[in-house]
Design a protein around this motif. Sequence first.
Motif, PDB file in Angstrom:
ATOM      1  N   PHE A 116      41.720  18.004 -14.227  1.00 40.71           N
ATOM      2  CA  PHE A 116      41.964  19.191 -13.415  1.00 40.71           C
ATOM      3  C   PHE A 116      43.313  19.064 -12.706  1.00 40.71           C
ATOM      4  O   PHE A 116      43.767  17.961 -12.404  1.00 40.71           O
ATOM      5  CB  PHE A 116      40.863  19.357 -12.361  1.00 40.71           C
ATOM      6  N   ALA A 117      43.920  20.183 -12.427  1.00 41.35           N
ATOM      7  CA  ALA A 117      45.141  20.214 -11.625  1.00 41.35           C
ATOM      8  C   ALA A 117      44.748  20.412 -10.161  1.00 41.35           C
ATOM      9  O   ALA A 117      44.078  21.386  -9.825  1.00 41.35           O
ATOM     10  CB  ALA A 117      46.050  21.343 -12.093  1.00 41.35           C
ATOM     11  N   PHE A 118      45.156  19.482  -9.296  1.00 42.99           N
ATOM     12  CA  PHE A 118      44.844  19.635  -7.874  1.00 42.99           C
ATOM     13  C   PHE A 118      45.908  18.945  -7.036  1.00 42.99           C
ATOM     14  O   PHE A 118      46.363  17.849  -7.356  1.00 42.99           O
ATOM     15  CB  PHE A 118      43.447  19.118  -7.535  1.00 42.99           C
ATOM     16  N   ASP A 119      46.282  19.626  -5.991  1.00 46.96           N
ATOM     17  CA  ASP A 119      47.285  19.100  -5.063  1.00 46.96           C
ATOM     18  C   ASP A 119      46.647  18.445  -3.855  1.00 46.96           C
ATOM     19  O   ASP A 119      47.219  17.541  -3.262  1.00 46.96           O
ATOM     20  CB  ASP A 119      48.197  20.236  -4.607  1.00 46.96           C
ATOM     21  N   ARG A 120      45.429  18.901  -3.492  1.00 49.38           N
ATOM     22  CA  ARG A 120      44.758  18.423  -2.280  1.00 49.38           C
ATOM     23  C   ARG A 120      43.368  17.902  -2.637  1.00 49.38           C
ATOM     24  O   ARG A 120      42.726  18.381  -3.583  1.00 49.38           O
ATOM     25  CB  ARG A 120      44.663  19.551  -1.251  1.00 49.38           C
TER      26      ARG A 120
ATOM     27  N   GLY B  81      38.106  12.450   5.738  1.00 45.79           N
ATOM     28  CA  GLY B  81      39.311  12.049   5.027  1.00 45.79           C
ATOM     29  C   GLY B  81      39.817  13.095   4.052  1.00 45.79           C
ATOM     30  O   GLY B  81      39.049  13.885   3.495  1.00 45.79           O
ATOM     31  N   SER B  82      41.131  13.071   3.824  1.00 49.02           N
ATOM     32  CA  SER B  82      41.741  14.027   2.900  1.00 49.02           C
ATOM     33  C   SER B  82      43.092  13.498   2.439  1.00 49.02           C
ATOM     34  O   SER B  82      43.675  12.600   3.053  1.00 49.02           O
ATOM     35  CB  SER B  82      41.923  15.392   3.565  1.00 49.02           C
ATOM     36  N   ILE B  83      43.579  14.071   1.344  1.00 49.96           N
ATOM     37  CA  ILE B  83      44.960  13.911   0.896  1.00 49.96           C
ATOM     38  C   ILE B  83      45.507  15.315   0.746  1.00 49.96           C
ATOM     39  O   ILE B  83      44.969  16.116  -0.027  1.00 49.96           O
ATOM     40  CB  ILE B  83      45.035  13.145  -0.444  1.00 49.96           C
ATOM     41  N   LEU B  84      46.542  15.639   1.471  1.00 48.92           N
ATOM     42  CA  LEU B  84      46.968  17.029   1.601  1.00 48.92           C
ATOM     43  C   LEU B  84      48.150  17.403   0.722  1.00 48.92           C
ATOM     44  O   LEU B  84      48.594  18.552   0.760  1.00 48.92           O
ATOM     45  CB  LEU B  84      47.262  17.338   3.074  1.00 48.92           C
ATOM     46  N   SER B  85      48.644  16.474  -0.074  1.00 43.48           N
ATOM     47  CA  SER B  85      49.652  16.808  -1.084  1.00 43.48           C
ATOM     48  C   SER B  85      49.701  15.687  -2.113  1.00 43.48           C
ATOM     49  O   SER B  85      49.440  14.522  -1.789  1.00 43.48           O
ATOM     50  CB  SER B  85      51.033  17.018  -0.456  1.00 43.48           C
ATOM     51  N   GLY B  86      50.002  16.034  -3.359  1.00 50.55           N
ATOM     52  CA  GLY B  86      50.120  15.036  -4.409  1.00 50.55           C
ATOM     53  C   GLY B  86      48.840  14.289  -4.706  1.00 50.55           C
ATOM     54  O   GLY B  86      48.870  13.130  -5.140  1.00 50.55           O
ATOM     55  N   ALA B  87      47.691  14.938  -4.535  1.00 49.84           N
ATOM     56  CA  ALA B  87      46.421  14.218  -4.621  1.00 49.84           C
ATOM     57  C   ALA B  87      46.098  13.739  -6.033  1.00 49.84           C
ATOM     58  O   ALA B  87      45.557  12.640  -6.205  1.00 49.84           O
ATOM     59  CB  ALA B  87      45.291  15.111  -4.096  1.00 49.84           C
ATOM     60  N   ARG B  88      46.406  14.533  -7.039  1.00 48.91           N
ATOM     61  CA  ARG B  88      46.082  14.113  -8.410  1.00 48.91           C
ATOM     62  C   ARG B  88      46.806  12.810  -8.762  1.00 48.91           C
ATOM     63  O   ARG B  88      46.205  11.865  -9.297  1.00 48.91           O
ATOM     64  CB  ARG B  88      46.448  15.214  -9.405  1.00 48.91           C
ATOM     65  N   GLU B  89      48.076  12.733  -8.463  1.00 49.35           N
ATOM     66  CA  GLU B  89      48.847  11.526  -8.732  1.00 49.35           C
ATOM     67  C   GLU B  89      48.334  10.360  -7.894  1.00 49.35           C
ATOM     68  O   GLU B  89      48.294   9.212  -8.359  1.00 49.35           O
ATOM     69  CB  GLU B  89      50.329  11.766  -8.446  1.00 49.35           C
ATOM     70  N   ALA B  90      47.923  10.643  -6.665  1.00 48.91           N
ATOM     71  CA  ALA B  90      47.400   9.594  -5.795  1.00 48.91           C
ATOM     72  C   ALA B  90      46.118   9.000  -6.374  1.00 48.91           C
ATOM     73  O   ALA B  90      45.898   7.777  -6.311  1.00 48.91           O
ATOM     74  CB  ALA B  90      47.140  10.153  -4.400  1.00 48.91           C
ATOM     75  N   VAL B  91      45.265   9.842  -6.943  1.00 57.03           N
ATOM     76  CA  VAL B  91      44.022   9.358  -7.544  1.00 57.03           C
ATOM     77  C   VAL B  91      44.319   8.442  -8.731  1.00 57.03           C
ATOM     78  O   VAL B  91      43.742   7.351  -8.866  1.00 57.03           O
ATOM     79  CB  VAL B  91      43.135  10.546  -7.965  1.00 57.03           C
ATOM     80  N   LEU B  92      45.219   8.856  -9.600  1.00 58.86           N
ATOM     81  CA  LEU B  92      45.555   8.036 -10.766  1.00 58.86           C
ATOM     82  C   LEU B  92      46.210   6.714 -10.353  1.00 58.86           C
ATOM     83  O   LEU B  92      45.867   5.645 -10.877  1.00 58.86           O
ATOM     84  CB  LEU B  92      46.475   8.822 -11.701  1.00 58.86           C
ATOM     85  N   ASP B  93      47.149   6.767  -9.419  1.00 57.99           N
ATOM     86  CA  ASP B  93      47.813   5.545  -8.953  1.00 57.99           C
ATOM     87  C   ASP B  93      46.822   4.606  -8.271  1.00 57.99           C
ATOM     88  O   ASP B  93      46.875   3.373  -8.458  1.00 57.99           O
ATOM     89  CB  ASP B  93      48.941   5.889  -7.989  1.00 57.99           C
ATOM     90  N   SER B  94      45.909   5.179  -7.485  1.00 63.30           N
ATOM     91  CA  SER B  94      44.932   4.355  -6.769  1.00 63.30           C
ATOM     92  C   SER B  94      43.962   3.686  -7.735  1.00 63.30           C
ATOM     93  O   SER B  94      43.556   2.533  -7.525  1.00 63.30           O
ATOM     94  CB  SER B  94      44.159   5.218  -5.770  1.00 63.30           C
ATOM     95  N   ALA B  95      43.579   4.389  -8.804  1.00 65.39           N
ATOM     96  CA  ALA B  95      42.687   3.793  -9.796  1.00 65.39           C
ATOM     97  C   ALA B  95      43.372   2.629 -10.499  1.00 65.39           C
ATOM     98  O   ALA B  95      42.754   1.585 -10.764  1.00 65.39           O
ATOM     99  CB  ALA B  95      42.239   4.843 -10.805  1.00 65.39           C
TER     100      ALA B  95
ATOM    101  N   ARG C 165      47.211  25.970  -6.291  1.00 64.15           N
ATOM    102  CA  ARG C 165      47.684  24.608  -6.565  1.00 64.15           C
ATOM    103  C   ARG C 165      46.533  23.631  -6.809  1.00 64.15           C
ATOM    104  O   ARG C 165      46.757  22.527  -7.278  1.00 64.15           O
ATOM    105  CB  ARG C 165      48.570  24.120  -5.417  1.00 64.15           C
ATOM    106  N   GLY C 166      45.316  24.021  -6.500  1.00 66.96           N
ATOM    107  CA  GLY C 166      44.152  23.218  -6.826  1.00 66.96           C
ATOM    108  C   GLY C 166      43.670  22.326  -5.705  1.00 66.96           C
ATOM    109  O   GLY C 166      44.471  21.688  -5.001  1.00 66.96           O
ATOM    110  N   VAL C 167      42.345  22.291  -5.531  1.00 64.89           N
ATOM    111  CA  VAL C 167      41.684  21.473  -4.519  1.00 64.89           C
ATOM    112  C   VAL C 167      40.530  20.742  -5.192  1.00 64.89           C
ATOM    113  O   VAL C 167      39.789  21.332  -5.985  1.00 64.89           O
ATOM    114  CB  VAL C 167      41.148  22.342  -3.359  1.00 64.89           C
TER     115      VAL C 167
END
Length: 292
Positions: free
Chosen positions: A245-249, A256-270, A200-202
Amino acid sequence: MADPLLLNEPFAELLQGIAQCATCGVEYDAASVPAICPVCADERQYLPPDGVQRWHAPTVESAGIEVVELEERLFALRVDGGVGIGQEAKVLVTDAGNMMVDVPAAITADAVAQVATLGPMRAIIPSHPHMFALQSAWSAALDGAEVWIARADAGWLGRAPGNLRLWDGEEEVLPGVVAAQLGGHFPGSAVIHWEGDDGRGVLLSGDTIAPNPDGRTTTFMYSYPNRIPLSGPVALRVAGGAARFAFDRLYGNFAGSILSGAREAVLDSAARHAAWTSGDHDDLTGPAGRSG
């Protein structure tokens, strides 16, 4: 031949000739230390409040290091005590060999032994100059593993590791493991993408993209200790580079970490970062200073 480090014979030889800045923990050649640590003098770090530069002679057991499994084939090296800013190195285990991402500002025989049992170390990659730490000693302790330094940031080296490799852009360091320089925090600031044991990608993001305490959002900073943000366009550029890249975490270079939905979280946070830094939400900041 048995590794002399693990036998504790000439262990101290690995640290001979190294001086560390007591504030940031980055290594320098002891014979030619500068008057002021340039890493700390830069506005992305800080000098001691009293203005006095202090140098530390590293020793083998100057701090404790705990090796912690974060998930299958991914480990953290957590330092207790010592000098520096307390970053958390990661060790990624693959069938083709292992990689250390970011480097502790301490080294112990026990931690080296535990890392060695995980398999051969093929590469040590600091995400940016604040993570250079004791990379020469760790490389020597782990059979001379190559230390990958972004060419754009090589000028920050205070000590060149014996097995130094300069790199640019994007490279597949190990099968299924890609290092990519996205810039932002430093010109050569890098992230490491791994397919993950579950596919799922890290993303190991260093300080290039930092997970927030909520475990759901990230931030994009030029200087973390001095709270200087990157501009909105740069944050969007960095996030877009990661999103190739495809990544879930996602794991940062501290705890610190994001343990699910990380790719979407990065885009939304930007997008959130860009909106605030561009003034889109100035109406929420109160009336002070308004004319009329």
